[in-house]
Design an enzyme around this catalytic site. Structure first.
Site, PDB file in Angstrom:
ATOM      1  N   ALA A  45       1.040  -0.576  -0.180  1.00  0.00           N
ATOM      2  CA  ALA A  45      -0.518   0.421  -0.426  1.00  0.00           C
ATOM      3  C   ALA A  45       0.747   1.405   0.194  1.00  0.00           C
ATOM      4  O   ALA A  45       0.611   2.100  -0.546  1.00  0.00           O
ATOM      5  CB  ALA A  45      -0.466   0.019   1.167  1.00  0.00           C
ATOM      6  N   SER A 285       0.710 -21.542   2.923  1.00  0.00           N
ATOM      7  CA  SER A 285      -0.307 -20.752   1.879  1.00  0.00           C
ATOM      8  C   SER A 285      -1.755 -21.087   2.259  1.00  0.00           C
ATOM      9  O   SER A 285      -1.230 -22.860   1.921  1.00  0.00           O
ATOM     10  CB  SER A 285       0.216 -20.439   0.758  1.00  0.00           C
ATOM     11  OG  SER A 285      -0.605 -19.591  -0.329  1.00  0.00           O
ATOM     12  N   ARG A 332     -11.526 -18.943   6.521  1.00  0.00           N
ATOM     13  CA  ARG A 332      -9.992 -19.517   6.743  1.00  0.00           C
ATOM     14  C   ARG A 332     -11.478 -19.086   9.019  1.00  0.00           C
ATOM     15  O   ARG A 332     -10.672 -20.637   9.169  1.00  0.00           O
ATOM     16  CB  ARG A 332      -9.472 -18.013   6.663  1.00  0.00           C
ATOM     17  CG  ARG A 332      -8.597 -17.861   5.568  1.00  0.00           C
ATOM     18  CD  ARG A 332      -7.815 -16.939   5.210  1.00  0.00           C
ATOM     19  NE  ARG A 332      -6.598 -17.412   4.566  1.00  0.00           N
ATOM     20  CZ  ARG A 332      -5.837 -16.053   4.435  1.00  0.00           C
ATOM     21  NH1 ARG A 332      -5.388 -14.801   4.664  1.00  0.00           N
ATOM     22  NH2 ARG A 332      -4.832 -16.606   3.074  1.00  0.00           N
ATOM     23  N   LEU A 443      -3.499  -8.910  -0.763  1.00  0.00           N
ATOM     24  CA  LEU A 443      -2.903  -7.973  -1.408  1.00  0.00           C
ATOM     25  C   LEU A 443      -3.269  -6.658  -2.577  1.00  0.00           C
ATOM     26  O   LEU A 443      -2.897  -6.074  -3.110  1.00  0.00           O
ATOM     27  CB  LEU A 443      -2.639  -8.999  -1.973  1.00  0.00           C
ATOM     28  CG  LEU A 443      -1.421  -9.822  -1.500  1.00  0.00           C
ATOM     29  CD1 LEU A 443      -0.306 -11.268  -2.474  1.00  0.00           C
ATOM     30  CD2 LEU A 443       0.290  -9.552  -0.990  1.00  0.00           C
TER      31      LEU A 443
END
Length: 640
Positions: A45, A285, A332, A443
């Site tokens: 960012a 990941s 998640r 992201l």
């Protein structure tokens, strides 16, 4: 009370961002050179914002506490970045990405912000590919996609298991170009320790050089914070060890509202804790859940057996069993709570019993070991380095851990906080994920904010500021802020206690994980709100910070950050106690359905809670921004 004007544009959802870009004020190119913008942070960012604003003509100062922006924690995002390109022709669209994100956040995010994120996602991929980011490609040359949790389409673009690193190198290249061109003045080894307000507007920062200890004042026409999340309040997390909350916390104490601090992302696929000596945890990941199958033994007595000795009939592929529509790719928070339930039942694997298996044997049979290696090779290498085990030969052992924070400083649609002139980007703000973030969306948000949102919206504020009118850094407000910083430094160095900073950080982390972690209760949170102030008092009486302020002093750095974490931890528990519902990553055990899923209270808690600092020792004020859903129906979130 703070005024929370979200400034959401009127009109149809799909037209809001286009209409807003047409309506907001502009700064003409000649005047842009007269404005100076401070950017704190140089991850995805921060780097993308600094580079893009400099390309537009603004003068930019960028401060980062690393020796190089390439060390920003953004490199740790391995699996991919979402975008609604529909290259797979599997039914994806901007609307579907928007809906998946709203649903994934358990209907606790702003509709308008999330839809803008979905719209902008398609541009991010084009921008990054043009910068040379080496995304994986299909045989025909199109960029490849894989699936991530909470979606039934393949929309995640990736560069093996290094996506965050490659995207950061692209943003860093753009930033370096503008440093070379003179548009960005880059300051490394520089930590922001206070925000300066002039007439109620953010007009500067106080910076400490981490090598020399020098404290300096920096004035600007606007300030951007892009400093990441605060998950290290738990001590053990997947964050880089230096990740901290100091910049946003010092802004909070200057009047910026802190929204939804209790919303914490728990990631299901982390390497389990192995001992008290650990300084951090390592993420495996989420992309691994494309081909890996998660299971535990059906029988408690089998949990210490070698996985190869447990026959297929005695394995419980519990995510596939409980959530057949999404299976191993459920969100998640859902997957993490399911893994916790298996361990609570006594079927967790490993010596601690806090682990489940992530098994690639079926994928290896289907794709061959080389096929799996091509997709995930570096991730398997990381696992081997840490555990000395080969995931090609036996399943990985994983367990949930703190990975991301959805809370952060409150911002409006322009990404400006309730302090005029203070903008907050990426994980440092609260705006786009609600109570749970879907994988591969961090992201996306960081780059959306930096490349495509702030370049428009900051102009709306600067157009109302007279060019060249920024205050001088010798004003009383800057002097007072610098004295505040040096006073805290002297206080820390003068305690001369017996306990190192790490002693208090570990104790805080254990309190937070036990009482404000994966599961929370009223009694537990009340206990935490009693114990944390006691820990804070002990910290200020007993911490030992050796050395001086006039040189490199990492103990001093850590002491300031842990002092902030202790205060933030108390606010997180207060927020969790007040929110009498379960939603996303905020799971109050008193509020659940019979099957253990979250039970929201849309009548009383369909809002963002924005906490306002009231002064030392005073209870913060809880402001509320209602979440008015015009285009989406709030419903019970189901992945079955």
């Amino acid at each position: 009370m703070a005024k929370l004007d979200s400034r959401i544009p009127s009109g149809p959802l799909a037209d809001k961002w286009r209409k807003h870009k047409t309506d907001i004020k502009l700064v003409n190119p000649a005047n842009k050179r007269k404005y100076e913008v401070i950017v704190v942070g140089a991850g995805l960012a921060g780097s993308s914002a600094a580079a893009t604003l400099a390309e537009l003509g603004y003068r930019v100062k960028c401060f980062v506490f690393h020796d190089s922006p390439r060390r920003a924690h953004s490199i740790a995002a391995q699996g991919g970045i979402n975008a609604a390109k529909n290259y797979q022709n599997d039914g994806d669209s901007v609307h579907r990405l928007f809906y998946d994100t709203i649903k994934g956040g358990d209907y606790r995010a702003r509709e308008a912000n999330v839809h803008r994120l979905a719209e902008v996602s398609v541009n991010i991929i084009d921008q990054c590919a043009a910068q040379g980011v080496p995304f994986a490609r299909e045989y025909g040359g199109l960029l490849a996609n894989r699936s991530f949790g909470g979606a039934q389409v393949s929309r995640t673009f990736y560069a093996r298991g290094q996506t965050g690193q490659q995207l950061l190198l692209g943003a860093y290249s753009a930033l370096s170009r503008m440093v070379g061109a003179g548009g960005v003045e880059l300051h490394t080894h520089s930590e922001m320790l206070d925000l300066v307000l002039v007439d109620g507007h953010a007009k500067g920062v106080i910076i400490r050089n981490l090598l020399t200890g020098e404290v300096t004042r920096h004035a600007a026409d606007a300030v951007i914070l892009a400093t990441g999340g605060y998950g290290n309040v738990f001590n053990l997390s997947t964050y880089a060890r230096q990740s901290n909350a100091t910049a946003i916390w010092r802004a909070y104490k200057r009047g910026a509202c802190f929204a939804n601090p209790c919303y914490t992302q728990i990631h299901p696929t982390c390497i389990p804790v192995s001992g008290d000596y650990q300084s951090k945890l390592t993420l495996m990941s989420e992309s691994l859940r494309n081909d890996g199958r998660i299971w535990v033994p059906k029988k408690k007595e089998d949990r210490l057996k070698a996985p190869g000795d447990i026959p297929e009939a005695d394995r419980d592929y519990f995510l596939e069993r409980i959530y057949p529509s999404f299976g191993n790719l459920c969100p998640r928070d859902v997957a993490s709570r399911a893994a916790k339930r298996m361990c609570d039942e006594g079927r967790g694997v490993g010596e601690s019993g806090l682990g489940v298996y992530l098994d690639f044997s079926d994928a290896i049979k289907r794709l061959g070991e080389n096929g799996v290696r091509e997709r995930y090779g570096n991730l398997f290498d990381i696992y081997h380095e840490i555990t000395a085990e080969s995931a090609y030969q036996q399943p990985m052992r994983i367990f949930p851990a703190v990975h991301y924070t959805m809370g952060g400083l409150w911002v409006d649609y322009n990404l400006m906080s309730n302090i005029p002139g203070l903008f907050v980007l990426g994980e440092a703000n609260f705006s786009d994920h609600g109570a749970n973030r879907l994988g591969a969306s961090a992201l996306m948000q960081g780059l959306a904010d930096g490349y495509f949102v702030i370049p428009y919206t900051i102009g709306d504020y600067l157009a109302g500021q007279k060019p060249g009118s920024r205050p001088a850094a010798d004003r009383a407000e800057f002097r007072q802020a610098e004295e505040n910083v040096t006073g805290m430094t002297k206080r820390l160095l003068g305690i001369k206690g017996k306990e190192p900073v790490s002693h208090f950080h570990k104790r805080l982390g254990k309190l937070m994980w036990e009482y404000c972690g994966m599961a929370r209760t009223k009694a537990g949170l009340e206990t935490a709100l009693q114990k944390i102030p006691e820990l804070r008092e002990e910290f200020w009486a007993s911490v030992n910070v050796p050395g001086s302020a006039a040189t490199l002093n990492q103990s001093l750095e850590q002491a300031g950050r842990v002092a902030d974490f202790i205060e933030l931890g108390e606010l997180m528990c207060r927020d969790a106690l007040t929110r009498e519902e379960s939603c996303g990553g905020h799971f109050r055990e008193e509020h659940q359905y019979e099957d253990g899923e979250c039970k929201r209270d849309d009548q009383n808690f369909a809002h963002a809670a924005a906490w306002e600092y009231q002064g030392e020792g005073k209870t913060p004020l809880r402001n509320v921004e209602p979440l008015n859903y015009e285009f989406t129906k709030m419903s019970v979130r189901s992945y079955k």
